[in-house]
Design a protein around this motif. Structure first.
Motif, short mmCIF file in Angstrom:
data_model
loop_
_atom_site.label_atom_id
_atom_site.label_comp_id
_atom_site.label_asym_id
_atom_site.label_seq_id
_atom_site.Cartn_x
_atom_site.Cartn_y
_atom_site.Cartn_z
N GLU A 197 0.87 -1.19 0.00
CA GLU A 197 0.00 0.00 0.00
C GLU A 197 0.89 1.22 0.00
OE1 GLU A 197 -3.02 2.51 2.93
OE2 GLU A 197 -2.48 0.46 3.45
N THR A 198 0.56 2.19 -0.85
CA THR A 198 1.27 3.47 -0.89
C THR A 198 0.26 4.59 -0.67
OG1 THR A 198 2.96 2.63 -2.40
CG2 THR A 198 2.70 5.02 -2.25
N ARG A 199 0.58 5.46 0.25
CA ARG A 199 -0.32 6.57 0.60
C ARG A 199 0.43 7.87 0.39
NH1 ARG A 199 -4.06 6.69 6.08
NH2 ARG A 199 -5.50 8.31 5.36
N THR A 200 -0.03 8.69 -0.56
CA THR A 200 0.59 9.97 -0.88
C THR A 200 -0.42 11.08 -0.63
OG1 THR A 200 1.89 8.89 -2.61
CG2 THR A 200 1.78 11.29 -2.66
N ARG A 201 -0.02 12.11 0.11
CA ARG A 201 -0.98 13.15 0.46
C ARG A 201 -0.28 14.45 0.83
NH1 ARG A 201 -3.06 10.43 6.20
NH2 ARG A 201 -0.98 10.01 7.04
N GLY A 216 -8.00 17.86 0.72
CA GLY A 216 -9.04 17.14 -0.02
C GLY A 216 -9.60 15.95 0.72
N SER A 217 -9.71 16.05 2.05
CA SER A 217 -10.18 14.89 2.81
C SER A 217 -11.69 14.69 2.73
CB SER A 217 -9.77 15.04 4.29
OG SER A 217 -10.31 16.23 4.84
N GLY A 218 -12.42 15.70 2.25
CA GLY A 218 -13.86 15.56 2.11
C GLY A 218 -14.24 14.99 0.75
N ASN A 263 -15.74 15.24 -3.21
CA ASN A 263 -15.37 16.13 -4.29
C ASN A 263 -16.04 17.48 -4.15
OD1 ASN A 263 -13.77 14.23 -5.52
ND2 ASN A 263 -15.40 13.45 -6.84
N GLY A 264 -15.22 18.53 -4.15
CA GLY A 264 -15.76 19.88 -4.09
C GLY A 264 -16.27 20.30 -2.73
N GLU A 265 -16.17 19.44 -1.74
CA GLU A 265 -16.75 19.75 -0.44
C GLU A 265 -15.92 20.78 0.32
OE1 GLU A 265 -19.13 16.84 2.44
OE2 GLU A 265 -16.97 16.53 2.54
N ASN A 266 -14.58 20.76 0.10
CA ASN A 266 -13.70 21.73 0.75
C ASN A 266 -13.97 21.79 2.25
OD1 ASN A 266 -11.72 23.65 0.94
ND2 ASN A 266 -13.05 25.36 0.38
N THR A 267 -13.82 20.65 2.89
CA THR A 267 -14.19 20.49 4.29
C THR A 267 -13.47 21.47 5.19
OG1 THR A 267 -14.52 18.14 3.88
CG2 THR A 267 -14.34 18.82 6.18
N LYS A 268 -14.21 22.14 6.08
CA LYS A 268 -13.61 22.99 7.11
C LYS A 268 -13.12 22.09 8.24
CE LYS A 268 -14.99 26.93 5.19
NZ LYS A 268 -15.77 26.44 4.09
#
Length: 464
Positions: free
Chosen positions: A102-106, A142-144, A146-151
């Motif tokens: 598993e590779t996780r890039t963020r 981008g944790s929310g 698509n387009g949610e732009n989570t606060k």
């Protein structure tokens, strides 16, 4: 008015005006004094206007500026706002024994904002930060959806009240920064402790002695019922640390401590027992233990230490290390075997490992006492953590992915691009220490029964 006297008055006042007395209070008093001398006939209107020329405008400007200043209560001697913002790019990758990887890039960011106050011999530290869990203040880009732009939610990181009882003793209560001299192998740097702390610091000869004594509620809110059907026990952490820092020569210094830490719960059955899984499970979401959160049978001795060598051109070399042994390691091992069910024989055959250690070296250049542009540092270390040695809930969340039963090497470097702008790079490689047991942890990031693990991070931090 006598001409000679008038010249003396004019010269005296002019000297006062041009000697740097430009604050609001002094400017206002100067105008009042000149007006009083004019009314008494000591000065003429023309002479008064000459002395107060520009001062009236300065008074009005100072009054306007004072409206924009942060005000604190009169009994607060000092209040300091501080914090930092960080943007980070990281790549984590892991592999299990069956070559599932598993590779996780963020991208990630964090914010910490705090204020410290002092009022005579009392003080406080209040800090807010992001991050739901204690070992990370980070939020992921981008944790929310698509387009949610989570606060992101902001939480209380620290809320500490302190009292300087004497010049060598401080008492603190609340949620506070970890006071122990320790390493990330044992305690993640983002963790706080809740409860009481006593700090001792004094000097004899050329030796600085220090002591940190902690009574922290790891899990509080004890509940007792008369029928014993729903009792809930507390779990306290008691830590007692004594250490010293001293100069061996003009260019060599040393620091070391001895720390005894005890977790008060000793439950040895069912869900209250730490039980690592076996090293054979593979695939995404592989089970790494029947209970990865329990802290039964933890009573440790820790010895962190370092040697510092001053070199030419503001350079310094550091050799550092840490050693931990769990005095209740045999009990922790026996309890895990007793709770392992069908895996008991395999768990017993895997053996007990209740020691952890690290050893590293660092090199850096610092031009003054405070960090400034051009300073840099680099550190590299190796660590080896047995599965029954440490609290798996407290070890560093980056290296080795919040887990015990891991060994590996870490490199970290830092450069000050500005006095308050830090550029950091970190890399680490680790592997499972005992292949018969899982690399067990709580709230890890790579969702595998890890056999190998790599981490790379690059970030920039702005401090204020």
């Amino acid at each position: 008015m006598n001409s000679k006297l008038r010249h003396i008055v004019l010269a005296t006042m002019a000297g006062s005006l041009f000697s740097g007395m430009s604050s609001y209070a002094v400017a206002d008093s100067t105008v009042d004094l000149v007006q009083a001398l004019i009314s008494k006939g000591v000065l003429t209107e023309e002479e008064g206007a000459l002395l107060t020329k520009g001062r009236t405008n300065e008074v009005e400007a100072d009054k306007k500026a004072s409206k924009n200043k942060v005000k604190v209560a009169s009994f607060i001697d000092n209040a300091t706002v501080y914090g930092d913002m960080r943007a980070r790019y990281e790549r984590r990758s892991g592999e299990d024994t069956a070559d599932v990887d598993e590779t996780r890039t963020r991208g990630r960011y964090k914010l910490v904002l705090g204020v410290k106050t002092e009022a005579n011999d009392w003080y406080s530290d209040i800090a807010l930060s992001m991050g739901v869990r204690g070992r990370s203040d980070n939020a992921t880009f981008g944790s929310g959806n698509n387009g949610e732009n989570t606060k992101e939610t902001v939480y209380v990181k620290r809320a500490m009240l302190g009292w300087s009882a004497t010049d060598w003793l401080k008492l603190e209560a609340g949620r506070m920064a970890n006071p122990l001299y320790t390493t990330a192998m044992v305690w993640d740097a983002d963790l706080t402790l809740e409860g009481l702390v006593e700090k001792v610091d004094f000097k004899t000869g050329n030796i600085n002695w220090f002591g940190n004594f902690v009574q922290s509620q790891y899990r509080g809110d004890r509940q007792d019922f008369s029928d014993n059907t729903a009792d809930r026990a507390t779990n306290n952490i008691l830590a007692f640390q004594g250490g010293a820092k001293f100069d061996i020569t003009d260019t060599v210094s040393a620091k070391a401590a001895l720390t005894f830490t005890k977790y008060t719960n000793r439950h040895t059955s069912g869900a209250s027992t730490f039980t690592p899984g076996l090293g054979t499970a593979s695939g995404g979401g592989a089970v790494v233990g029947a209970n990865a959160f329990a802290t039964n049978d933890l009573r440790t001795i820790e010895i962190p230490a370092e040697l510092g060598f001053k070199l030419a051109n503001n350079m310094k070399l550091n050799v550092f290390g840490d050693y931990v042994t769990n005095l209740d390691g045999d009990d922790r091992f026996d309890a895990a075997v007793a709770n392992a069910g069908a895996n008991a024989a395999a768990l017993r055959a895997a053996g007990n490992d209740d020691k952890a250690w690290m050893l590293g070296v660092g090199l850096g250049m610092q031009q003054g006492k405070a960090p400034q542009k051009g300073d840099w540092s680099a550190r590299i270390w190796y660590q080896d953590v047995g599965v029954y040695a440490l609290d798996q809930n407290a070890v560093d969340s980056d290296f080795m992915d919040s887990r015990v039963n891991m060994k590996g090497i870490v490199f970290k470097a830092e450069y000050l691009f500005r006095d308050n702008v830090f550029i950091n790079f970190a890399a680490g490689h680790a592997k499972r220490k005992n292949s018969d047991l899982a690399a067990i942890g709580s709230n890890y990031d790579v969702n595998l029964n890890l056999d190998k693990y790599d981490l790379y991070q690059m970030d920039v931090t702005y401090k204020f």
